[in-house]
Design a protein around this motif. Structure first.
Motif, PDB file in Angstrom:
ATOM      1  N   PRO A 168       0.829  -1.212   0.000  1.00 12.81           N
ATOM      2  CA  PRO A 168       0.000   0.000   0.000  1.00 12.81           C
ATOM      3  C   PRO A 168       0.863   1.262   0.000  1.00 12.81           C
ATOM      4  CG  PRO A 168      -0.721  -1.546   1.688  1.00 12.81           C
ATOM      5  CD  PRO A 168       0.592  -2.045   1.189  1.00 12.81           C
ATOM      6  N   PRO A 169       0.334   2.363  -0.550  1.00 10.35           N
ATOM      7  CA  PRO A 169       1.102   3.608  -0.579  1.00 10.35           C
ATOM      8  C   PRO A 169       1.534   4.084   0.800  1.00 10.35           C
ATOM      9  CG  PRO A 169      -0.807   3.763  -2.020  1.00 10.35           C
ATOM     10  CD  PRO A 169      -0.949   2.483  -1.271  1.00 10.35           C
ATOM     11  N   LYS A 170       0.683   3.900   1.811  1.00 12.46           N
ATOM     12  CA  LYS A 170       1.031   4.393   3.148  1.00 12.46           C
ATOM     13  C   LYS A 170       2.253   3.669   3.702  1.00 12.46           C
ATOM     14  CE  LYS A 170      -2.306   1.430   5.587  1.00 12.46           C
ATOM     15  NZ  LYS A 170      -1.271   0.636   6.288  1.00 12.46           N
ATOM     16  N   ASP A 171       2.371   2.362   3.407  1.00 15.76           N
ATOM     17  CA  ASP A 171       3.542   1.612   3.881  1.00 15.76           C
ATOM     18  C   ASP A 171       4.815   2.053   3.161  1.00 15.76           C
ATOM     19  OD1 ASP A 171       1.814   0.235   5.494  1.00 15.76           O
ATOM     20  OD2 ASP A 171       1.719  -1.552   4.215  1.00 15.76           O
ATOM     21  N   VAL A 172       4.681   2.314   1.869  1.00 20.15           N
ATOM     22  CA  VAL A 172       5.845   2.749   1.093  1.00 20.15           C
ATOM     23  C   VAL A 172       6.327   4.110   1.569  1.00 20.15           C
ATOM     24  CG1 VAL A 172       6.650   3.397  -1.208  1.00 20.15           C
ATOM     25  CG2 VAL A 172       5.197   1.380  -0.914  1.00 20.15           C
ATOM     26  N   PHE A 173       5.410   5.034   1.742  1.00 22.64           N
ATOM     27  CA  PHE A 173       5.809   6.377   2.164  1.00 22.64           C
ATOM     28  C   PHE A 173       6.286   6.392   3.612  1.00 22.64           C
ATOM     29  CE2 PHE A 173       3.104   7.476  -1.498  1.00 22.64           C
ATOM     30  CZ  PHE A 173       3.997   8.285  -2.175  1.00 22.64           C
ATOM     31  N   ALA A 174       5.752   5.509   4.436  1.00 21.90           N
ATOM     32  CA  ALA A 174       6.263   5.396   5.802  1.00 21.90           C
ATOM     33  C   ALA A 174       7.699   4.891   5.790  1.00 21.90           C
ATOM     34  CB  ALA A 174       5.371   4.454   6.609  1.00 21.90           C
ATOM     35  N   SER A 175       7.978   3.909   4.947  1.00 23.70           N
ATOM     36  CA  SER A 175       9.350   3.414   4.825  1.00 23.70           C
ATOM     37  C   SER A 175      10.277   4.487   4.267  1.00 23.70           C
ATOM     38  CB  SER A 175       9.368   2.176   3.915  1.00 23.70           C
ATOM     39  OG  SER A 175      10.681   1.684   3.757  1.00 23.70           O
ATOM     40  N   LEU A 176       9.771   5.282   3.326  1.00 25.45           N
ATOM     41  CA  LEU A 176      10.568   6.367   2.748  1.00 25.45           C
ATOM     42  C   LEU A 176      10.908   7.421   3.802  1.00 25.45           C
ATOM     43  CD1 LEU A 176      11.736   7.824   0.236  1.00 25.45           C
ATOM     44  CD2 LEU A 176       9.463   8.805  -0.118  1.00 25.45           C
ATOM     45  N   ILE A 177       9.930   7.820   4.586  1.00 26.09           N
ATOM     46  CA  ILE A 177      10.157   8.833   5.625  1.00 26.09           C
ATOM     47  C   ILE A 177      11.108   8.304   6.692  1.00 26.09           C
ATOM     48  CG2 ILE A 177       9.060  10.204   7.427  1.00 26.09           C
ATOM     49  CD1 ILE A 177       8.538  11.172   4.583  1.00 26.09           C
TER      50      ILE A 177
END
Length: 292
Positions: free
Chosen positions: A79-88
């Protein structure tokens, strides 16, 4: 006599007033036209930026809907939220910065080495039939061989480290830059060159003032392509020759850990880096337009 002089002075004063009024109207008209032109430029800029922004929003929305409905397993498409959480987390924790710097250094080093080799080589092949007959078969063969095939050889010859990565990056950007340079030089109209020679231009002066400016659009296209491809070259090199440094190493790490969110986040970093490179070449083109 005095009455006539007074009438004359009055007429001259009226003429000056009319001239000033006309100048003021013209200045106001010019200022209005300039403001309208600036407004049109801003509107045109917004209009040009709108399609990629809308497309990005649509792709992000489709990504969210696909993962939210469970149509695709999160292991395949997180999911996008998991990807962006990993990015942050990677950015704030400092994990990405060291590897970004390494990839940038390797890609820029390979790109600059490619420029140093490709531009003179392309010019020589375009101007010399002997060099063209001698080198073009090897250039064609080299372009047909993927860099990923050459990477294991460089790993065996140079072991791990930045040197083989830089060489792979140089090989990736070399051939497109050579071909574009050859095209740019060969498409210069011969009549212009003959006219310049009649005016006394030859050798370095002919190259500096005639050939280089006329071939500059193709050369800049070569530089633009090469700089963007340098990211690809650095990644390919890091996959084989730098297992613990660079963004390519992070992708390998994420693959071995089966961490798809981390892998997608690293790909986003690579996309941003490629966009920054592309923007830098756009600024280079604008600078060349100002100079030439």
């Amino acid at each position: 006599m005095s009455a006539t002089t007074s009438r004359t002075d009055g007429a001259q004063l009226d003429v000056r007033k009319n001239r000033r009024a006309g100048s003021a109207k013209q200045s106001a008209k010019d200022a209005g036209a300039a403001r309208q032109e600036r407004s049109w430029k801003k509107l045109n800029t917004i209009w040009n930026l709108l399609p990629p922004i809308v497309l990005g929003i649509l792709l992000l929305f489709a990504w969210y809907i696909t993962t939210a409905t469970g149509r695709i397993n999160a292991f395949i498409l997180p999911p996008p939220k998991d990807v962006f959480a990993s990015l942050i987390d990677g950015l704030t924790g400092g994990l990405y910065w060291e590897h970004i710097l390494i990839t940038v250094q390797e890609s820029l080093a390979g790109f600059l080495l490619g420029v140093i080799v490709a531009l003179p080589l392309g010019y020589g092949v375009a101007k010399s039939r002997f060099l063209a007959n001698m080198l073009q078969p090897y250039l064609s063969a080299g372009q047909a061989i993927p860099a990923i095939v050459l990477a294991p050889f460089l790993f065996l010859w140079f072991n791990t480290g930045p040197l083989p990565v830089t060489i792979i990056c140089m090989l990736v950007v070399l051939f497109p830059m050579v071909i574009n340079t050859i095209f740019g030089v060969q498409t210069i109209e011969r009549e212009l060159l003959d006219a310049a020679r009649l005016e006394g231009a030859s050798g370095l002066s002919l190259l500096s003032y005639i050939e280089f400016p006329l071939a500059l659009p193709a050369v800049l296209a070569a530089v633009r392509t090469g700089l963007t491809l340098s990211i690809t070259g650095a990644l390919v090199g890091e996959f084989f020759c730098s297992p613990d440094k660079g963004l390519g190493a992070l992708i390998q790490m994420a693959l071995h850990q089966y961490n798809m969110s981390f892998m997608f986040a690293t790909v986003i970093i690579l996309a941003i880096l490629a966009a920054l490179y592309y923007s830098a070449t756009w600024l280079l083109i604008k600078l060349a337009e100002i100079i030439y």
